[in-house]
Design a protein around this motif. Structure first.
Motif, PDB file in Angstrom:
ATOM      1  N   TRP A  18       0.831  -1.207   0.000  1.00 53.30           N
ATOM      2  CA  TRP A  18       0.000   0.000   0.000  1.00 53.30           C
ATOM      3  C   TRP A  18       0.863   1.253   0.000  1.00 53.30           C
ATOM      4  O   TRP A  18       0.613   2.196  -0.752  1.00 53.30           O
ATOM      5  N   LEU A  19       1.908   1.261   0.834  1.00 53.76           N
ATOM      6  CA  LEU A  19       2.753   2.446   0.947  1.00 53.76           C
ATOM      7  C   LEU A  19       3.454   2.742  -0.371  1.00 53.76           C
ATOM      8  O   LEU A  19       3.524   3.901  -0.813  1.00 53.76           O
ATOM      9  N   LYS A  20       3.955   1.719  -1.025  1.00 53.81           N
ATOM     10  CA  LYS A  20       4.593   1.926  -2.331  1.00 53.81           C
ATOM     11  C   LYS A  20       3.619   2.530  -3.335  1.00 53.81           C
ATOM     12  O   LYS A  20       4.000   3.368  -4.165  1.00 53.81           O
ATOM     13  N   SER A  21       2.365   2.111  -3.262  1.00 47.74           N
ATOM     14  CA  SER A  21       1.367   2.596  -4.219  1.00 47.74           C
ATOM     15  C   SER A  21       1.037   4.071  -4.015  1.00 47.74           C
ATOM     16  O   SER A  21       0.456   4.709  -4.898  1.00 47.74           O
ATOM     17  N   ARG A  22       1.415   4.626  -2.873  1.00 47.51           N
ATOM     18  CA  ARG A  22       1.092   6.010  -2.559  1.00 47.51           C
ATOM     19  C   ARG A  22       2.155   6.991  -3.047  1.00 47.51           C
ATOM     20  O   ARG A  22       1.950   8.194  -3.009  1.00 47.51           O
ATOM     21  N   GLN A  23       3.287   6.497  -3.494  1.00 45.28           N
ATOM     22  CA  GLN A  23       4.352   7.414  -3.916  1.00 45.28           C
ATOM     23  C   GLN A  23       3.940   8.183  -5.157  1.00 45.28           C
ATOM     24  O   GLN A  23       3.411   7.629  -6.112  1.00 45.28           O
ATOM     25  N   ARG A  24       4.217   9.488  -5.144  1.00 48.47           N
ATOM     26  CA  ARG A  24       3.915  10.339  -6.293  1.00 48.47           C
ATOM     27  C   ARG A  24       5.027  10.249  -7.339  1.00 48.47           C
ATOM     28  O   ARG A  24       6.111   9.713  -7.085  1.00 48.47           O
ATOM     29  N   ASP A  25       4.755  10.814  -8.491  1.00 44.71           N
ATOM     30  CA  ASP A  25       5.719  10.759  -9.596  1.00 44.71           C
ATOM     31  C   ASP A  25       7.046  11.425  -9.245  1.00 44.71           C
ATOM     32  O   ASP A  25       8.098  11.040  -9.763  1.00 44.71           O
ATOM     33  N   ASP A  26       7.006  12.457  -8.388  1.00 52.65           N
ATOM     34  CA  ASP A  26       8.250  13.163  -8.041  1.00 52.65           C
ATOM     35  C   ASP A  26       9.032  12.479  -6.920  1.00 52.65           C
ATOM     36  O   ASP A  26      10.079  12.967  -6.495  1.00 52.65           O
ATOM     37  N   GLY A  27       8.519  11.338  -6.414  1.00 56.29           N
ATOM     38  CA  GLY A  27       9.201  10.595  -5.356  1.00 56.29           C
ATOM     39  C   GLY A  27       8.665  10.871  -3.970  1.00 56.29           C
ATOM     40  O   GLY A  27       9.027  10.177  -3.018  1.00 56.29           O
ATOM     41  N   SER A  28       7.803  11.868  -3.821  1.00 52.93           N
ATOM     42  CA  SER A  28       7.264  12.218  -2.510  1.00 52.93           C
ATOM     43  C   SER A  28       6.092  11.317  -2.142  1.00 52.93           C
ATOM     44  O   SER A  28       5.565  10.574  -2.972  1.00 52.93           O
ATOM     45  N   PHE A  29       5.693  11.411  -0.875  1.00 53.11           N
ATOM     46  CA  PHE A  29       4.502  10.719  -0.382  1.00 53.11           C
ATOM     47  C   PHE A  29       3.515  11.771   0.110  1.00 53.11           C
ATOM     48  O   PHE A  29       3.912  12.811   0.633  1.00 53.11           O
ATOM     49  N   PRO A  30       2.213  11.534  -0.063  1.00 44.62           N
ATOM     50  CA  PRO A  30       1.220  12.570   0.242  1.00 44.62           C
ATOM     51  C   PRO A  30       1.134  12.909   1.722  1.00 44.62           C
ATOM     52  O   PRO A  30       1.350  12.056   2.586  1.00 44.62           O
ATOM     53  N   GLY A  31       0.817  14.164   1.993  1.00 42.40           N
ATOM     54  CA  GLY A  31       0.665  14.676   3.352  1.00 42.40           C
ATOM     55  C   GLY A  31       0.662  16.187   3.305  1.00 42.40           C
ATOM     56  O   GLY A  31       0.685  16.787   2.226  1.00 42.40           O
ATOM     57  N   GLU A  32       0.631  16.811   4.475  1.00 44.95           N
ATOM     58  CA  GLU A  32       0.673  18.268   4.514  1.00 44.95           C
ATOM     59  C   GLU A  32       1.955  18.767   3.854  1.00 44.95           C
ATOM     60  O   GLU A  32       3.051  18.308   4.184  1.00 44.95           O
ATOM     61  N   GLU A  33       1.820  19.709   2.954  1.00 45.46           N
ATOM     62  CA  GLU A  33       2.971  20.167   2.184  1.00 45.46           C
ATOM     63  C   GLU A  33       4.073  20.753   3.069  1.00 45.46           C
ATOM     64  O   GLU A  33       5.257  20.622   2.772  1.00 45.46           O
ATOM     65  N   LYS A  34       3.686  21.419   4.170  1.00 48.15           N
ATOM     66  CA  LYS A  34       4.717  22.009   5.020  1.00 48.15           C
ATOM     67  C   LYS A  34       5.553  20.952   5.729  1.00 48.15           C
ATOM     68  O   LYS A  34       6.621  21.249   6.264  1.00 48.15           O
ATOM     69  N   TYR A  35       5.057  19.711   5.750  1.00 47.09           N
ATOM     70  CA  TYR A  35       5.816  18.599   6.323  1.00 47.09           C
ATOM     71  C   TYR A  35       6.202  17.590   5.246  1.00 47.09           C
ATOM     72  O   TYR A  35       6.299  16.389   5.519  1.00 47.09           O
ATOM     73  N   ALA A  36       6.433  18.089   4.027  1.00 46.41           N
ATOM     74  CA  ALA A  36       6.713  17.185   2.908  1.00 46.41           C
ATOM     75  C   ALA A  36       7.910  16.283   3.196  1.00 46.41           C
ATOM     76  O   ALA A  36       7.888  15.082   2.899  1.00 46.41           O
TER      77      ALA A  36
END
Length: 290
Positions: A18-36
């Motif tokens: 599941w965690l791998k499936s959440r990775q975005r194209d830029d390599g980041s994982f979703p969440g509050e942007e200020k805590y990227a």
């Protein structure tokens, strides 16, 4: 039950998937942007801790994303330092280009060690005059959650070979000794003599002692609850272990740390639960378990 190990392994496998499936194209994982940085570093730390190798494309891509981010939040940088320690565990012994930098054979690649050094310097610079941390701090503000993540990160940096000033750990012991709830019911607790770091000999003998059940809240003077009491325990234990390592845990510091730990363990013995964050606000259950 006999099937628990299988169920745990299966839960980890599904979590990794599941965690791998959440990775975005830029390599980041979703969440509050200020805590990227924090969301991505924590996701990679979880993957590595679940047996995913550092050469995995998801890990490689996530690290590339993280390298481009500035240091901005205490939570995020603390987690980044824990991630870098874990990366050191993943470097093969004797690998070409690796550098032995830490205790217990922890090795970091040169670029990772430089990253760790810069992150540690930033984190140390965020300390208040009292030796605490906030998001970062404004006007000497702090909270015990941010302080815990700073301490965890600095412990990782120390394990990787960076010298953390003794004053950092001494101030943590003094703060948590003073910030602990003032009184609590007496509790009889059994432990071994080296549970709290009091023995270097490796010998163990059972003792029963009476302690006051006293924990910590989000700030000094606030009612104690589970996640902040375990945060306080972690900070004092980390500080104590570092000062034992340097031979600086003496006199008043040793007594303060011992009393804080004994009373906080008594609070946990009285209030321990795996079903909720004891006496805590709703919504922080998994934080408490972590």
């Amino acid at each position: 039950p006999a099937n628990i190990p299988f169920e745990v392994d299966e839960a980890v496998r599904k979590g990794v998937e599941w965690l791998k499936s959440r990775q975005r194209d830029d390599g980041s994982f979703p969440g509050e942007e200020k805590y990227a940085m924090g969301y991505t570093a924590l996701s990679l730390l979880a993957l590595l801790g679940s047996g995913v190798p550092r050469q995995d494309p998801v890990v490689v891509k996530g690290l590339e994303y993280l390298r481009g981010l500035p240091f901005e939040k205490v939570y995020s940088v603390g987690i980044l330092l824990m991630l870098l320690e874990k990366l050191g565990d993943e470097v093969e012994k004797g690998a070409r280009g690796s550098t032995v930098v830490g205790r217990g054979g922890i090795r970091l690649l040169p670029q990772d060690f430089d990253w760790l050094k810069r992150a540690t310097e930033w984190l140390l610079a965020q300390r208040t005059r009292a030796g605490l941390w906030h998001y970062p701090a404004e006007n000497e503000s702090y909270d015990h959650s941010c302080v815990q993540y700073a301490a965890l990160g600095l412990k990782s940096a120390s394990r990787c070979g960076l010298a953390i000033p003794d004053d950092v750990w001494a101030k943590l012991i003094k703060h948590f000794g003073a910030a602990q709830w003032a009184d609590g019911p007496p509790v009889a607790v059994e432990r071994t003599v080296d549970d709290l770091g009091g023995s270097r000999s490796g010998s163990r003998s059972a003792q029963t002692f009476r302690a006051e059940a006293r924990g910590w809240g989000y700030h000094a003077g606030q009612q104690p609850y589970g996640s902040m009491t375990t945060a306080g325990l972690a900070c004092v234990l980390l500080a104590q272990s570092e000062l034992l390592e340097t031979g600086r845990l003496t006199g008043e510091l040793r007594a303060t740390a011992g009393k804080s730990l004994e009373d906080a363990l008594a609070w946990m013995a009285l209030n321990y639960s795996t079903l909720e964050n004891p006496r805590g606000p709703e919504g922080w259950y998994y934080y408490y378990l972590y």
